[in-house]
Design a protein around this motif. Structure first.
Motif, PDB file in Angstrom:
ATOM      1  N   ALA A  97       1.147  -0.998  -0.190  1.00  0.00           N
ATOM      2  CA  ALA A  97       0.190  -0.136   0.109  1.00  0.00           C
ATOM      3  C   ALA A  97       0.863   1.380  -0.323  1.00  0.00           C
ATOM      4  O   ALA A  97       0.592   2.123   0.024  1.00  0.00           O
ATOM      5  CB  ALA A  97      -1.253   0.146   1.506  1.00  0.00           C
ATOM      6  N   ALA A  98       2.270   0.504   0.219  1.00  0.00           N
ATOM      7  CA  ALA A  98       3.431   2.161  -0.258  1.00  0.00           C
ATOM      8  C   ALA A  98       3.425   2.075  -1.005  1.00  0.00           C
ATOM      9  O   ALA A  98       4.471   1.639  -2.445  1.00  0.00           O
ATOM     10  CB  ALA A  98       4.269   2.148   1.854  1.00  0.00           C
ATOM     11  N   SER A  99       4.158   3.627  -1.867  1.00  0.00           N
ATOM     12  CA  SER A  99       4.774   3.372  -2.534  1.00  0.00           C
ATOM     13  C   SER A  99       5.918   4.576  -2.621  1.00  0.00           C
ATOM     14  O   SER A  99       5.649   5.926  -1.933  1.00  0.00           O
ATOM     15  CB  SER A  99       4.070   3.861  -3.864  1.00  0.00           C
ATOM     16  N   ALA A 100       7.074   5.231  -3.696  1.00  0.00           N
ATOM     17  CA  ALA A 100       8.223   6.421  -3.037  1.00  0.00           C
ATOM     18  C   ALA A 100       7.060   7.395  -4.313  1.00  0.00           C
ATOM     19  O   ALA A 100       6.860   6.376  -6.391  1.00  0.00           O
ATOM     20  CB  ALA A 100       9.619   5.185  -3.732  1.00  0.00           C
ATOM     21  N   GLY A 101       8.202   8.143  -4.556  1.00  0.00           N
ATOM     22  CA  GLY A 101       7.475   9.339  -5.696  1.00  0.00           C
ATOM     23  C   GLY A 101       7.999  11.086  -5.389  1.00  0.00           C
ATOM     24  O   GLY A 101       8.602  10.683  -4.347  1.00  0.00           O
ATOM     25  N   SER A 102       7.561  11.442  -6.194  1.00  0.00           N
ATOM     26  CA  SER A 102       8.816  12.702  -6.655  1.00  0.00           C
ATOM     27  C   SER A 102       6.958  13.332  -5.551  1.00  0.00           C
ATOM     28  O   SER A 102       6.723  12.936  -4.845  1.00  0.00           O
ATOM     29  CB  SER A 102       8.663  13.085  -7.699  1.00  0.00           C
ATOM     30  N   ARG A 103       8.248  14.660  -5.544  1.00  0.00           N
ATOM     31  CA  ARG A 103       7.098  15.536  -4.438  1.00  0.00           C
ATOM     32  C   ARG A 103       6.088  16.156  -5.448  1.00  0.00           C
ATOM     33  O   ARG A 103       5.147  15.990  -4.475  1.00  0.00           O
ATOM     34  CB  ARG A 103       8.021  16.876  -4.352  1.00  0.00           C
ATOM     35  N   GLN A 104       6.197  16.138  -5.882  1.00  0.00           N
ATOM     36  CA  GLN A 104       4.877  16.100  -6.944  1.00  0.00           C
ATOM     37  C   GLN A 104       4.146  14.764  -7.207  1.00  0.00           C
ATOM     38  O   GLN A 104       3.058  15.553  -6.561  1.00  0.00           O
ATOM     39  CB  GLN A 104       4.664  16.968  -8.623  1.00  0.00           C
TER      40      GLN A 104
END
Length: 123
Positions: free
Chosen positions: A47-54
């Motif tokens: 249920a977790a993911s990594a992404g950019s600030r945007q």
């Protein structure tokens, strides 16, 4: 609901775990980029993911989980119109908070009668 975190501090991971436990998804971001969060995201689960600030800023709710000194750069260039941003910062001057009475006094004085959340809203 999808909750984005700008900053992947202990606060972000702790609150993120609670949101995941309640059935929500979280997107973590930091200044080093999504690849730097691979281990943390794996630990939090699917249920977790990594992404950019945007990417984090485009979630239903966004929590600012940076050091106070990093907040201006973390919020820079994002259109916050109509978005919910929760200010999770502590307004301590410098990277390492001085929680002594003198240090807290210095931080409070630097706010010039405003709350840290008022300053974040102005950013």
């Amino acid at each position: 609901m999808k909750v984005g975190f700008i900053g992947a501090s202990r606060m972000a991971t702790t609150i993120g775990r609670h949101f995941i436990g309640a059935g929500h998804k979280v997107v973590l971001s930091n200044s080093r980029g999504p690849d730097a969060l691979a281990g943390l995201v794996a630990d939090l689960g699917p249920a977790a993911s990594a992404g950019s600030r945007q990417d984090a800023a485009e979630c239903d709710v966004v929590i600012l989980a940076t050091n106070w000194a990093d907040a201006p750069e973390a919020l820079k260039g994002i259109d916050w119109s109509g978005r919910i941003l929760v200010d999770g910062t502590n307004a301590h001057m410098g990277q390492e908070p001085d929680i002594s009475a003198a240090g807290v006094g210095k931080s409070v004085a630097a706010l010039k009668g405003r709350t840290s959340s008022e300053i974040v809203a102005a950013m």
